[in-house]
Design an enzyme around this catalytic site. Structure first.
Site, PDB file in Angstrom:
ATOM      1  N   HIS A 214       0.833  -1.200   0.000  1.00  0.00           N
ATOM      2  CA  HIS A 214       0.000   0.000   0.000  1.00  0.00           C
ATOM      3  C   HIS A 214       0.862   1.241   0.000  1.00  0.00           C
ATOM      4  O   HIS A 214       1.939   1.262   0.578  1.00  0.00           O
ATOM      5  CB  HIS A 214      -0.950   0.013   1.203  1.00  0.00           C
ATOM      6  CG  HIS A 214      -0.272  -0.245   2.519  1.00  0.00           C
ATOM      7  ND1 HIS A 214       0.028  -1.509   2.966  1.00  0.00           N
ATOM      8  CD2 HIS A 214       0.185   0.600   3.455  1.00  0.00           C
ATOM      9  CE1 HIS A 214       0.628  -1.432   4.145  1.00  0.00           C
ATOM     10  NE2 HIS A 214       0.753  -0.163   4.469  1.00  0.00           N
TER      11      HIS A 214
ATOM     12  N   HIS B   7       0.870   5.153   1.145  1.00  0.00           N
ATOM     13  CA  HIS B   7       0.202   6.171   1.968  1.00  0.00           C
ATOM     14  C   HIS B   7       0.310   7.516   1.264  1.00  0.00           C
ATOM     15  O   HIS B   7       1.403   7.914   0.846  1.00  0.00           O
ATOM     16  CB  HIS B   7       0.915   6.335   3.319  1.00  0.00           C
ATOM     17  CG  HIS B   7       0.784   5.183   4.258  1.00  0.00           C
ATOM     18  ND1 HIS B   7      -0.208   5.119   5.217  1.00  0.00           N
ATOM     19  CD2 HIS B   7       1.536   4.073   4.424  1.00  0.00           C
ATOM     20  CE1 HIS B   7      -0.052   4.003   5.929  1.00  0.00           C
ATOM     21  NE2 HIS B   7       0.996   3.350   5.470  1.00  0.00           N
TER      22      HIS B   7
HETATM   23  P1  AMP Z   1       1.418   0.277   7.465  1.00  0.00           P
HETATM   24  O1  AMP Z   1       1.832   0.553   8.880  1.00  0.00           O
HETATM   25  O2  AMP Z   1       2.215   1.038   6.466  1.00  0.00           O
HETATM   26  O3  AMP Z   1       1.344  -1.203   7.176  1.00  0.00           O
HETATM   27  O4  AMP Z   1      -0.031   0.890   7.343  1.00  0.00           O
HETATM   28  C1  AMP Z   1      -1.197   0.161   7.438  1.00  0.00           C
HETATM   29  C2  AMP Z   1      -2.304   1.183   7.456  1.00  0.00           C
HETATM   30  O5  AMP Z   1      -3.526   0.531   7.197  1.00  0.00           O
HETATM   31  C3  AMP Z   1      -2.461   1.908   8.796  1.00  0.00           C
HETATM   32  O6  AMP Z   1      -2.311   3.304   8.586  1.00  0.00           O
HETATM   33  C4  AMP Z   1      -3.878   1.548   9.232  1.00  0.00           C
HETATM   34  O7  AMP Z   1      -4.546   2.604   9.871  1.00  0.00           O
HETATM   35  C5  AMP Z   1      -4.527   1.196   7.898  1.00  0.00           C
HETATM   36  N1  AMP Z   1      -5.652   0.282   8.002  1.00  0.00           N
HETATM   37  C6  AMP Z   1      -5.696  -0.909   8.656  1.00  0.00           C
HETATM   38  N2  AMP Z   1      -6.909  -1.472   8.516  1.00  0.00           N
HETATM   39  C7  AMP Z   1      -7.636  -0.624   7.745  1.00  0.00           C
HETATM   40  C8  AMP Z   1      -8.976  -0.656   7.243  1.00  0.00           C
HETATM   41  N3  AMP Z   1      -9.812  -1.660   7.513  1.00  0.00           N
HETATM   42  N4  AMP Z   1      -9.396   0.395   6.489  1.00  0.00           N
HETATM   43  C9  AMP Z   1      -8.568   1.409   6.207  1.00  0.00           C
HETATM   44  N5  AMP Z   1      -7.288   1.488   6.637  1.00  0.00           N
HETATM   45  C10 AMP Z   1      -6.839   0.485   7.406  1.00  0.00           C
END
Ligand code: AMP
Ligand code: ZN
Length: 138
Positions: free
Chosen positions: A99, A101
C-alpha cells in the site's frame, strides 16, 4: 487468504473508497494521520512493493498520481503531500498487502519530512559512495 486489504477489495469489509480502476483501489485510512490520509493498493495481492512486477507497480503509481491530484484539488487548505510506503516490518509495515500512503500536508501541521524517518546521517565520503554505487550497479 487472511488479508484485511484483500477483504476490502472483495467487499467483505467496508471502506471509504475514493478511487477505483481495473487494477487499483484507494480508500481513506481508518486511523488517519492527517485529514484525507489515503491508502492506494493494488487489487492483486503482493506482500510488499518489491514483490510486484515493474508493470504492476507502474499501474499502482499511475493511480497514486491520479489520487494525489484528486486530493490536492479537493482538500481545503492543503499545501502539499507526503507520499510513502513502509516496506517490510522493519520499515514499519503492519499490513502485509502493498500500500502507498498519501498524507495531505497543511501549513504548520507539525509533521516531518521523509528524511526524519531515518535520521542518522551516514558517511558522504565520495569513495564510500562510489563503493555503494558499484555494488548497486555491478
Ligand atoms: P502500514 O503501517 O504502512 O502497514 O499501514 C497500514 C495502514 O492501514 C495503517 O495506517 C492503518 O490505519 C490502515 N488500516 C488498517 N486497517 C484498515 C482498514 N480496515 N481500512 C482502512 N485502513 C486500514
Ligand atoms: Zn491482500
Amino acid at each position: 487468504m487472511d488479508c484485511i486489504f484483500c477483504k476490502i477489495i472483495a467487499g467483505e469489509i467496508p471502506c471509504f473508497k475514493v478511487y477505483e480502476d481495473e487494477k487499483t483501489l484507494a480508500f481513506l485510512d481508518v486511523a488517519p494521520c492527517a485529514d484525507g490520509h489515503t491508502m492506494v493498493i493494488p487489487k492483486k495481492h503482493a506482500d510488499a512493493f518489491v514483490e510486484m512486477t515493474p508493470e504492476e507497480s507502474g499501474a499502482l503509481f499511475e493511480a497514486v498520481n491520479k489520487v494525489s491530484n484528486q486530493i490536492m484539488n479537493k482538500m481545503e487548505s492543503i499545501t502539499g503531500l507526503t507520499i510513502g510506503m513502509n516496506t517490510y516490518p522493519s520499515a514499519g509495515q503492519t499490513v502485509m498487502h502493498t500500500h502507498v500512503h498519501i498524507f495531505p500536508r497543511y501549513e504548520g501541521d507539525g509533521g516531518g519530512t521523509t528524511h526524519s524517518i531515518v535520521d542518522s546521517a551516514k558517511s558522504a565520503d565520495p569513495e564510500y559512495l562510489k563503493k555503494i554505487c558499484e555494488l548497486l550497479t555491478e
